[in-house]
Design a protein around this motif. Structure first.
Motif, PDB file in Angstrom:
ATOM      1  N   VAL A 207      40.380   6.361 -23.699  1.00 39.19           N
ATOM      2  CA  VAL A 207      40.988   7.737 -23.741  1.00 39.19           C
ATOM      3  C   VAL A 207      40.475   8.350 -22.561  1.00 39.19           C
ATOM      4  CG1 VAL A 207      41.500   7.780 -26.258  1.00 39.19           C
ATOM      5  CG2 VAL A 207      39.532   8.714 -25.387  1.00 39.19           C
ATOM      6  N   ILE A 208      39.201   8.148 -22.247  1.00 41.23           N
ATOM      7  CA  ILE A 208      38.748   8.801 -20.934  1.00 41.23           C
ATOM      8  C   ILE A 208      39.381   8.528 -19.634  1.00 41.23           C
ATOM      9  CG2 ILE A 208      36.576   8.915 -19.578  1.00 41.23           C
ATOM     10  CD1 ILE A 208      34.964   8.771 -22.035  1.00 41.23           C
ATOM     11  N   ALA A 209      39.671   7.104 -19.420  1.00 37.95           N
ATOM     12  CA  ALA A 209      40.416   6.612 -18.592  1.00 37.95           C
ATOM     13  C   ALA A 209      41.971   7.157 -18.326  1.00 37.95           C
ATOM     14  CB  ALA A 209      40.338   4.901 -18.508  1.00 37.95           C
ATOM     15  N   GLY A 210      42.589   7.111 -19.612  1.00 38.87           N
ATOM     16  CA  GLY A 210      43.842   7.739 -19.477  1.00 38.87           C
ATOM     17  C   GLY A 210      44.097   9.128 -19.300  1.00 38.87           C
ATOM     18  N   GLY A 211      42.811   9.960 -19.900  1.00 38.31           N
ATOM     19  CA  GLY A 211      42.763  11.331 -19.484  1.00 38.31           C
ATOM     20  C   GLY A 211      42.602  11.687 -18.170  1.00 38.31           C
ATOM     21  N   LEU A 212      41.681  10.928 -17.408  1.00 37.51           N
ATOM     22  CA  LEU A 212      41.437  10.984 -16.044  1.00 37.51           C
ATOM     23  C   LEU A 212      42.608  10.870 -15.198  1.00 37.51           C
ATOM     24  CD1 LEU A 212      37.710   9.342 -15.569  1.00 37.51           C
ATOM     25  CD2 LEU A 212      38.355  11.782 -15.265  1.00 37.51           C
ATOM     26  N   ILE A 213      43.379   9.715 -15.500  1.00 29.79           N
ATOM     27  CA  ILE A 213      44.830   9.431 -14.779  1.00 29.79           C
ATOM     28  C   ILE A 213      45.768  10.559 -14.893  1.00 29.79           C
ATOM     29  CG2 ILE A 213      46.749   8.060 -14.688  1.00 29.79           C
ATOM     30  CD1 ILE A 213      44.621   5.772 -15.340  1.00 29.79           C
ATOM     31  N   GLY A 214      45.827  11.021 -16.172  1.00 30.05           N
ATOM     32  CA  GLY A 214      46.753  12.035 -16.443  1.00 30.05           C
ATOM     33  C   GLY A 214      46.474  13.550 -16.044  1.00 30.05           C
ATOM     34  N   PHE A 215      45.032  13.564 -16.128  1.00 29.85           N
ATOM     35  CA  PHE A 215      44.594  15.031 -15.549  1.00 29.85           C
ATOM     36  C   PHE A 215      44.602  14.878 -13.827  1.00 29.85           C
ATOM     37  CE2 PHE A 215      40.972  17.453 -13.631  1.00 29.85           C
ATOM     38  CZ  PHE A 215      41.274  18.655 -14.175  1.00 29.85           C
ATOM     39  N   SER A 216      44.448  14.018 -13.545  1.00 31.20           N
ATOM     40  CA  SER A 216      44.258  14.030 -11.942  1.00 31.20           C
ATOM     41  C   SER A 216      45.478  14.288 -11.049  1.00 31.20           C
ATOM     42  CB  SER A 216      43.500  12.617 -11.538  1.00 31.20           C
ATOM     43  OG  SER A 216      42.206  12.536 -11.979  1.00 31.20           O
ATOM     44  N   VAL A 217      46.447  13.447 -11.745  1.00 33.71           N
ATOM     45  CA  VAL A 217      47.926  13.615 -11.299  1.00 33.71           C
ATOM     46  C   VAL A 217      48.415  14.896 -11.517  1.00 33.71           C
ATOM     47  CG1 VAL A 217      50.211  12.445 -11.305  1.00 33.71           C
ATOM     48  CG2 VAL A 217      48.207  10.858 -11.411  1.00 33.71           C
ATOM     49  N   GLY A 218      48.298  15.369 -12.439  1.00 34.89           N
ATOM     50  CA  GLY A 218      48.755  16.550 -13.067  1.00 34.89           C
ATOM     51  C   GLY A 218      48.414  17.698 -12.292  1.00 34.89           C
ATOM     52  N   TYR A 219      47.152  17.699 -11.944  1.00 38.85           N
ATOM     53  CA  TYR A 219      46.188  18.710 -11.462  1.00 38.85           C
ATOM     54  C   TYR A 219      46.365  18.692  -9.795  1.00 38.85           C
ATOM     55  CZ  TYR A 219      42.229  21.588  -9.646  1.00 38.85           C
ATOM     56  OH  TYR A 219      41.547  22.543  -9.343  1.00 38.85           O
ATOM     57  N   ILE A 220      46.694  17.384  -9.192  1.00 34.75           N
ATOM     58  CA  ILE A 220      47.135  17.528  -7.761  1.00 34.75           C
ATOM     59  C   ILE A 220      48.283  18.101  -7.345  1.00 34.75           C
ATOM     60  CG2 ILE A 220      47.361  15.825  -5.934  1.00 34.75           C
ATOM     61  CD1 ILE A 220      44.972  14.316  -6.981  1.00 34.75           C
ATOM     62  N   LEU A 221      49.297  17.498  -8.334  1.00 35.79           N
ATOM     63  CA  LEU A 221      50.662  17.720  -8.091  1.00 35.79           C
ATOM     64  C   LEU A 221      50.886  19.599  -8.017  1.00 35.79           C
ATOM     65  CD1 LEU A 221      52.735  14.992  -9.792  1.00 35.79           C
ATOM     66  CD2 LEU A 221      52.662  15.569  -7.321  1.00 35.79           C
ATOM     67  N   HIS A 222      50.190  19.966  -9.152  1.00 33.90           N
ATOM     68  CA  HIS A 222      50.130  21.378  -9.404  1.00 33.90           C
ATOM     69  C   HIS A 222      49.578  22.049  -8.321  1.00 33.90           C
ATOM     70  CE1 HIS A 222      48.532  25.344 -10.754  1.00 33.90           C
ATOM     71  NE2 HIS A 222      49.670  25.539 -11.326  1.00 33.90           N
ATOM     72  N   LYS A 223      48.543  21.761  -7.652  1.00 27.64           N
ATOM     73  CA  LYS A 223      47.854  22.437  -6.357  1.00 27.64           C
ATOM     74  C   LYS A 223      48.996  22.157  -5.061  1.00 27.64           C
ATOM     75  CE  LYS A 223      44.553  23.840  -8.490  1.00 27.64           C
ATOM     76  NZ  LYS A 223      44.261  25.315  -8.763  1.00 27.64           N
ATOM     77  N   TRP A 224      49.664  20.997  -5.381  1.00 20.00           N
ATOM     78  CA  TRP A 224      50.496  20.884  -4.023  1.00 20.00           C
ATOM     79  C   TRP A 224      51.773  21.864  -4.300  1.00 20.00           C
ATOM     80  CZ3 TRP A 224      51.122  14.811  -3.607  1.00 20.00           C
ATOM     81  CH2 TRP A 224      49.854  14.159  -3.040  1.00 20.00           C
ATOM     82  N   ASN A 225      52.198  21.714  -5.367  1.00 18.81           N
ATOM     83  CA  ASN A 225      53.675  22.426  -5.746  1.00 18.81           C
ATOM     84  C   ASN A 225      53.250  23.980  -5.792  1.00 18.81           C
ATOM     85  OD1 ASN A 225      55.125  20.236  -5.422  1.00 18.81           O
ATOM     86  ND2 ASN A 225      54.946  20.008  -7.816  1.00 18.81           N
ATOM     87  N   ASN A 226      51.923  24.602  -5.638  1.00 18.30           N
ATOM     88  CA  ASN A 226      51.908  26.045  -5.595  1.00 18.30           C
ATOM     89  C   ASN A 226      52.253  26.752  -4.038  1.00 18.30           C
ATOM     90  OD1 ASN A 226      50.798  26.909  -8.002  1.00 18.30           O
ATOM     91  ND2 ASN A 226      48.567  26.564  -7.321  1.00 18.30           N
ATOM     92  N   ASN A 227      52.277  25.556  -3.277  1.00 23.49           N
ATOM     93  CA  ASN A 227      52.707  26.023  -2.031  1.00 23.49           C
ATOM     94  C   ASN A 227      54.301  26.310  -1.992  1.00 23.49           C
ATOM     95  OD1 ASN A 227      50.258  25.847  -0.767  1.00 23.49           O
ATOM     96  ND2 ASN A 227      50.543  23.787  -0.395  1.00 23.49           N
ATOM     97  N   ILE A 228      55.095  25.803  -3.161  1.00 21.53           N
ATOM     98  CA  ILE A 228      56.455  25.935  -3.100  1.00 21.53           C
ATOM     99  C   ILE A 228      56.872  27.285  -3.727  1.00 21.53           C
ATOM    100  CG2 ILE A 228      58.542  24.992  -4.021  1.00 21.53           C
ATOM    101  CD1 ILE A 228      57.197  22.279  -3.650  1.00 21.53           C
ATOM    102  N   LYS A 229      57.769  27.978  -3.401  1.00 27.16           N
ATOM    103  CA  LYS A 229      57.982  29.312  -3.728  1.00 27.16           C
ATOM    104  C   LYS A 229      59.536  29.421  -3.778  1.00 27.16           C
ATOM    105  CE  LYS A 229      53.656  30.489  -3.592  1.00 27.16           C
ATOM    106  NZ  LYS A 229      52.784  30.718  -4.796  1.00 27.16           N
ATOM    107  N   PHE A 230      60.060  29.711  -5.166  1.00 27.11           N
ATOM    108  CA  PHE A 230      61.379  29.818  -5.074  1.00 27.11           C
ATOM    109  C   PHE A 230      62.004  31.363  -4.665  1.00 27.11           C
ATOM    110  CE2 PHE A 230      60.739  26.853  -8.729  1.00 27.11           C
ATOM    111  CZ  PHE A 230      61.566  25.956  -8.209  1.00 27.11           C
ATOM    112  N   THR A 231      63.049  31.428  -4.012  1.00 24.06           N
ATOM    113  CA  THR A 231      63.354  32.706  -3.538  1.00 24.06           C
ATOM    114  C   THR A 231      64.905  32.741  -3.836  1.00 24.06           C
ATOM    115  OG1 THR A 231      64.396  31.678  -1.499  1.00 24.06           O
ATOM    116  CG2 THR A 231      62.094  32.410  -1.590  1.00 24.06           C
ATOM    117  N   GLY A 232      65.439  33.952  -3.808  1.00 19.94           N
ATOM    118  CA  GLY A 232      66.858  34.055  -3.955  1.00 19.94           C
ATOM    119  C   GLY A 232      67.862  33.329  -3.367  1.00 19.94           C
ATOM    120  N   ASN A 233      67.565  32.722  -2.429  1.00 19.34           N
ATOM    121  CA  ASN A 233      68.295  31.973  -1.377  1.00 19.34           C
ATOM    122  C   ASN A 233      67.986  30.396  -1.400  1.00 19.34           C
ATOM    123  OD1 ASN A 233      70.073  33.977  -0.532  1.00 19.34           O
ATOM    124  ND2 ASN A 233      68.296  34.707   0.832  1.00 19.34           N
ATOM    125  N   GLY A 234      66.967  29.982  -2.225  1.00 20.75           N
ATOM    126  CA  GLY A 234      66.706  28.725  -2.258  1.00 20.75           C
ATOM    127  C   GLY A 234      65.282  28.347  -2.448  1.00 20.75           C
TER     128      GLY A 234
END
Length: 239
Positions: A207-234
């Motif tokens: 469960v530690i290994a599974g948690g590390l994989i899930g958390f790491s991927v989720g955390y990194i993708l969230h940080k990356w996607n923080n650069n993405i902003k939705f606007t009225g035109n796209g």
């Protein structure tokens, strides 16, 4: 009641698939390009700490299992039985329902977070499944010991202990929401991980290994996607 729920989901997904998913296509393209161009600079202290915890948990697997088996009660039985579902199909259905509702309600923040969670689940789940098949570790209820590894590319689920799939799923799904909305949400994947040990489906190291994989991927993708902003035109990407 079941007919009503089925009808709601039918209408929800019919509405979802009428979309062109332009936002999602751009998010996937952005993450893919980010992955190709990224220069991985790993924090040595973090790597050593994570590796040490994982290695140590292997040595404590048998002890932790014995302690858990001796300290079960009705409250824990009910709690972990309930939380266990958040690492399986129910969690995936909940994710898809949340994602669909974000489209219907035009909640762009929820939509981005939910799609990030879907990306996280896909990547982390694939990684975990591959490791499971390669290592073939026996589950604790097989009573073969914590260091029983059957064979490479073993397809029997009794030997799919490492890493924990439920832990990976739970951490991959809920990490983006926890980072975006509230750290209290981490109680859910933490409880799922504990439930898998409590139910004797996994060793603590699984469960530690599974948690590390899930958390790491989720955390990194969230940080990356923080650069993405939705606007009225796209969609707009900020650096």
């Amino acid at each position: 009641m079941k007919k009503t729920v089925s009808l709601i989901f039918l209408l929800l997904f019919t509405h979802m698939f009428s979309y062109e998913f332009n936002y999602e296509k751009k998010m996937v393209n952005y993450d893919y390009n980010k992955l190709k161009s990224i220069n991985l600079k790993l924090d040595k202290k973090l790597v050593y700490t994570s590796g040490g915890v994982l290695a140590g948990s292997f040595l404590l697997d048998e002890t932790i299992r014995r302690v858990v088996k001796k300290n079960k009660n009705s409250f824990s039985d009910n709690y972990f039985e309930t939380m266990n579902i958040f690492g399986g199909d129910y969690a995936i259905l909940l994710l898809m329902g949340t994602y669909g509702s974000s489209i219907l309600t035009q909640d762009e923040k929820l939509r981005k977070t939910s799609f990030t969670s879907i990306e996280s689940l896909t990547v982390a789940g694939t990684l975990t499944l591959g490791v499971k098949m390669l290592l073939g570790r026996a589950r604790p209820y097989m009573d073969k010991g914590a260091f029983e590894f059957k064979s490479i590319l073993n397809f029997g689920t009794d030997y799919w202990a490492f890493p924990s799939g439920h832990s990976t799923v739970a951490w991959a799904i809920f990490t983006p929401y926890a980072e975006e909305y509230s750290k209290w949400i981490y109680i859910i994947p933490a409880s799922v991980s504990l439930a898998r040990v409590y139910k004797d489906r996994h060793w603590s190291s699984d469960v530690i290994a599974g948690g590390l994989i899930g958390f790491s991927v989720g955390y990194i993708l969230h940080k990356w996607n923080n650069n993405i902003k939705f606007t009225g035109n796209g969609i707009k990407i900020e650096f």
